[in-house]
Scaffold this motif. Structure first.
Motif, mmCIF file in Angstrom:
data_model
loop_
_atom_site.group_PDB
_atom_site.id
_atom_site.type_symbol
_atom_site.label_atom_id
_atom_site.label_comp_id
_atom_site.label_asym_id
_atom_site.label_seq_id
_atom_site.Cartn_x
_atom_site.Cartn_y
_atom_site.Cartn_z
ATOM 1 N N ARG A 70 0.828 -1.201 0.000
ATOM 2 C CA ARG A 70 0.000 0.000 0.000
ATOM 3 C C ARG A 70 0.864 1.252 0.000
ATOM 4 O O ARG A 70 1.709 1.421 0.872
ATOM 5 N N GLU A 71 0.655 2.090 -0.970
ATOM 6 C CA GLU A 71 1.350 3.370 -1.045
ATOM 7 C C GLU A 71 0.382 4.440 -1.540
ATOM 8 O O GLU A 71 -0.570 4.159 -2.270
ATOM 9 N N ARG A 72 0.644 5.673 -1.132
ATOM 10 C CA ARG A 72 -0.189 6.793 -1.566
ATOM 11 C C ARG A 72 0.312 7.345 -2.903
ATOM 12 O O ARG A 72 1.505 7.310 -3.199
ATOM 13 N N VAL A 73 -0.623 7.864 -3.690
ATOM 14 C CA VAL A 73 -0.272 8.414 -5.001
ATOM 15 C C VAL A 73 0.730 9.561 -4.892
ATOM 16 O O VAL A 73 1.672 9.631 -5.702
ATOM 17 N N PRO A 74 0.603 10.490 -3.919
ATOM 18 C CA PRO A 74 1.610 11.569 -3.831
ATOM 19 C C PRO A 74 3.038 11.040 -3.661
ATOM 20 O O PRO A 74 3.967 11.569 -4.282
ATOM 21 N N TRP A 75 3.211 9.988 -2.815
ATOM 22 C CA TRP A 75 4.568 9.478 -2.631
ATOM 23 C C TRP A 75 5.063 8.784 -3.903
ATOM 24 O O TRP A 75 6.227 8.938 -4.290
ATOM 25 N N LEU A 76 4.183 8.061 -4.557
ATOM 26 C CA LEU A 76 4.581 7.386 -5.792
ATOM 27 C C LEU A 76 4.899 8.402 -6.895
ATOM 28 O O LEU A 76 5.805 8.188 -7.710
ATOM 29 N N THR A 77 4.154 9.531 -6.901
ATOM 30 C CA THR A 77 4.464 10.609 -7.846
ATOM 31 C C THR A 77 5.848 11.168 -7.564
ATOM 32 O O THR A 77 6.643 11.413 -8.485
ATOM 33 N N ARG A 78 6.151 11.346 -6.276
ATOM 34 C CA ARG A 78 7.487 11.806 -5.883
ATOM 35 C C ARG A 78 8.557 10.839 -6.388
ATOM 36 O O ARG A 78 9.599 11.249 -6.912
ATOM 37 N N ALA A 79 8.300 9.528 -6.234
ATOM 38 C CA ALA A 79 9.268 8.517 -6.669
ATOM 39 C C ALA A 79 9.493 8.602 -8.178
ATOM 40 O O ALA A 79 10.621 8.437 -8.660
ATOM 41 N N TYR A 80 8.430 8.867 -8.931
ATOM 42 C CA TYR A 80 8.574 9.018 -10.376
ATOM 43 C C TYR A 80 9.472 10.203 -10.724
ATOM 44 O O TYR A 80 10.356 10.107 -11.586
ATOM 45 N N PHE A 81 9.250 11.339 -10.061
ATOM 46 C CA PHE A 81 10.050 12.524 -10.366
ATOM 47 C C PHE A 81 11.526 12.299 -10.020
ATOM 48 O O PHE A 81 12.421 12.716 -10.769
ATOM 49 N N VAL A 82 11.788 11.633 -8.887
ATOM 50 C CA VAL A 82 13.165 11.323 -8.526
ATOM 51 C C VAL A 82 13.786 10.392 -9.575
ATOM 52 O O VAL A 82 14.952 10.534 -9.953
ATOM 53 N N ALA A 83 12.990 9.439 -10.062
ATOM 54 C CA ALA A 83 13.484 8.514 -11.096
ATOM 55 C C ALA A 83 13.813 9.259 -12.385
ATOM 56 O O ALA A 83 14.800 8.940 -13.058
ATOM 57 N N TYR A 84 12.992 10.254 -12.744
ATOM 58 C CA TYR A 84 13.295 11.038 -13.942
ATOM 59 C C TYR A 84 14.622 11.784 -13.776
ATOM 60 O O TYR A 84 15.398 11.909 -14.734
ATOM 61 N N THR A 85 14.875 12.269 -12.564
ATOM 62 C CA THR A 85 16.143 12.946 -12.311
ATOM 63 C C THR A 85 17.304 11.970 -12.454
ATOM 64 O O THR A 85 18.315 12.267 -13.105
ATOM 65 N N ALA A 86 17.163 10.784 -11.854
ATOM 66 C CA ALA A 86 18.216 9.769 -11.955
ATOM 67 C C ALA A 86 18.431 9.349 -13.402
ATOM 68 O O ALA A 86 19.550 9.048 -13.823
ATOM 69 N N GLY A 87 17.345 9.338 -14.184
ATOM 70 C CA GLY A 87 17.447 8.937 -15.575
ATOM 71 C C GLY A 87 18.286 9.873 -16.424
ATOM 72 O O GLY A 87 18.698 9.506 -17.536
ATOM 73 N N GLN A 88 18.554 11.089 -15.905
ATOM 74 C CA GLN A 88 19.401 12.019 -16.648
ATOM 75 C C GLN A 88 20.872 11.619 -16.605
ATOM 76 O O GLN A 88 21.661 12.054 -17.436
ATOM 77 N N VAL A 89 21.249 10.820 -15.607
ATOM 78 C CA VAL A 89 22.658 10.437 -15.468
ATOM 79 C C VAL A 89 22.873 8.932 -15.554
ATOM 80 O O VAL A 89 24.002 8.458 -15.521
ATOM 81 N N LEU A 90 21.773 8.171 -15.643
ATOM 82 C CA LEU A 90 21.859 6.720 -15.790
ATOM 83 C C LEU A 90 21.393 6.336 -17.188
ATOM 84 O O LEU A 90 20.613 7.075 -17.801
ATOM 85 N N PRO A 91 21.818 5.178 -17.696
ATOM 86 C CA PRO A 91 21.441 4.787 -19.065
ATOM 87 C C PRO A 91 19.948 4.592 -19.219
ATOM 88 O O PRO A 91 19.360 3.715 -18.591
ATOM 89 N N THR A 92 19.306 5.432 -20.011
ATOM 90 C CA THR A 92 17.889 5.380 -20.361
ATOM 91 C C THR A 92 16.989 5.452 -19.145
ATOM 92 O O THR A 92 17.418 5.553 -18.002
ATOM 93 N N SER A 93 15.678 5.404 -19.383
ATOM 94 C CA SER A 93 14.700 5.462 -18.307
ATOM 95 C C SER A 93 14.749 4.234 -17.416
ATOM 96 O O SER A 93 14.247 4.245 -16.297
ATOM 97 N N LEU A 94 15.371 3.141 -17.894
ATOM 98 C CA LEU A 94 15.483 1.939 -17.070
ATOM 99 C C LEU A 94 16.348 2.202 -15.840
ATOM 100 O O LEU A 94 16.165 1.583 -14.791
ATOM 101 N N GLY A 95 17.323 3.115 -15.965
ATOM 102 C CA GLY A 95 18.129 3.479 -14.806
ATOM 103 C C GLY A 95 17.277 4.143 -13.743
ATOM 104 O O GLY A 95 17.438 3.891 -12.547
ATOM 105 N N GLY A 96 16.348 4.991 -14.166
ATOM 106 C CA GLY A 96 15.423 5.614 -13.228
ATOM 107 C C GLY A 96 14.512 4.597 -12.574
ATOM 108 O O GLY A 96 14.164 4.722 -11.393
ATOM 109 N N ASP A 97 14.122 3.568 -13.317
ATOM 110 C CA ASP A 97 13.295 2.506 -12.744
ATOM 111 C C ASP A 97 14.012 1.816 -11.588
ATOM 112 O O ASP A 97 13.392 1.455 -10.587
#
Length: 323
Positions: A70-97
């Motif tokens: 169980r997780e709330r949508v706001p926290w999961l949205t936060r996790a997505y944004f952090v993943a997008y940031t990580a994806g800028q320095v890791l190979p492709t969006s899979l790095g953000g995943d």
């Protein structure tokens, strides 16, 4: 494939993409196009990408809930944004995943394998929706644009999607998978791989959930393609939006493959190649690709702010602890 081989391959592909761009693009013309770019169209492209993130978070919440996570949508949205940031320095969006998996796994100890399965299932369903969008795009473009040269690329992704669906959801695939067990045992991977497989196969008994997630994914991808159209309109490319339903899915799929760091040069080269096939000048197409790159950077900005804020909070707590 060794790490060194991957690094050399990445450098070679990056160099080839950059050489292609230097061959095709006139820098002075590109700068003139960018100076005249419309901020309104560019802002629309950014808004489309940002506003669809909570919808993706809701989709992920459904998949996690199927495993009683169980997780709330706001926290999961936060996790997505952090993943997008990580994806800028890791190979492709899979790095953000991978970052999403790690962050969520910390909140739910012992469930990392299941969480990984939900994230990869997202990717699989996203690939299926993207392939379907590409097929729709080809149908819409018949008689208007000659894009048949890109059918082979679409076909590769269709085949890969069907193969993965068969492996993870077809019971008849299990005898084939068992053949890999001795190799997995040798490297002590049998247990985590089995847990991962079962975590995804678990959804076989929930077709309504899979259908809902696939439908939401299809809708989000269809809307996000309009961000590419808006970025192109910002630099004066006035093509029918239908062509982007051929181009967009292929771009999304190509960006998943770890050719270069954050898709450097490959993204822009794809813009130049595809849009050039429908009569757009190389410099103008490159400018559109560059603006779309800026869109992805701005999509990562909220995650950068979150990471900076969390880092400052951790530093303050450490100071209080030492004090």
């Amino acid at each position: 494939m060794t790490r060194r081989t991957r690094q050399v391959g990445t450098l070679v592909l990056t160099a080839a993409a950059i050489a292609y761009l230097f061959w095709k693009v006139d820098l002075d013309t590109t700068l003139d196009v960018l100076r005249d770019a419309s901020l309104g169209w560019f802002a629309l492209a950014v808004a489309i990408m940002v506003l669809t993130v909570p919808v993706l978070a809701l989709r992920w919440r459904w998949l996690l809930a199927a495993h009683d996570i169980r997780e709330r949508v706001p926290w999961l949205t936060r996790a997505y944004f952090v993943a997008y940031t990580a994806g800028q320095v890791l190979p492709t969006s899979l790095g953000g995943d991978a970052v999403r998996v790690v962050e969520t796994g910390r909140r739910h100890p012992g469930r990392t394998t299941v969480i990984t399965g939900t994230v990869l299932l997202e990717r699989g369903l996203g690939g299926a929706a993207t392939v379907a969008l590409g097929a729709v795009g080809f149908l819409l473009s018949i008689g208007r644009y000659d894009v048949s040269a890109y059918l082979w690329l679409e076909g590769v992704f269709v085949f890969a999607t069907l193969a993965l669906a068969f492996l993870f959801f077809a019971r008849s695939a299990r005898p084939l998978l068992r053949r890999a067990q001795p190799l997995l045992d040798r490297f002590r991977l049998e247990k985590p791989v089995r847990q991962f497989y079962e975590g995804i196969h678990h959804y076989r008994g929930q077709p309504q959930l899979l259908g809902r997630v696939l439908g939401v994914t299809f809708a989000v991808q269809a809307v996000r393609i309009l961000s590419i159209w808006a970025a192109a309109r910002a630099v004066g490319i006035d093509l029918d939006p239908r062509i982007y339903y051929v181009f967009g899915p292929l771009l999304f799929l190509v960006m998943l493959v770890p050719f270069t760091l954050n898709g450097l040069a490959v993204r822009e080269a794809f813009f130049v190649s595809f849009l050039g096939s429908v009569g757009v000048g190389a410099s103008q197409a490159f400018a559109a690709g560059f603006l779309y790159f800026l869109v992805t950077l701005l999509l990562a900005f909220p995650g950068a702010v979150i990471m900076l804020r969390d880092g400052l909070r951790s530093g303050r707590r450490a100071e209080v602890g030492h004090g």
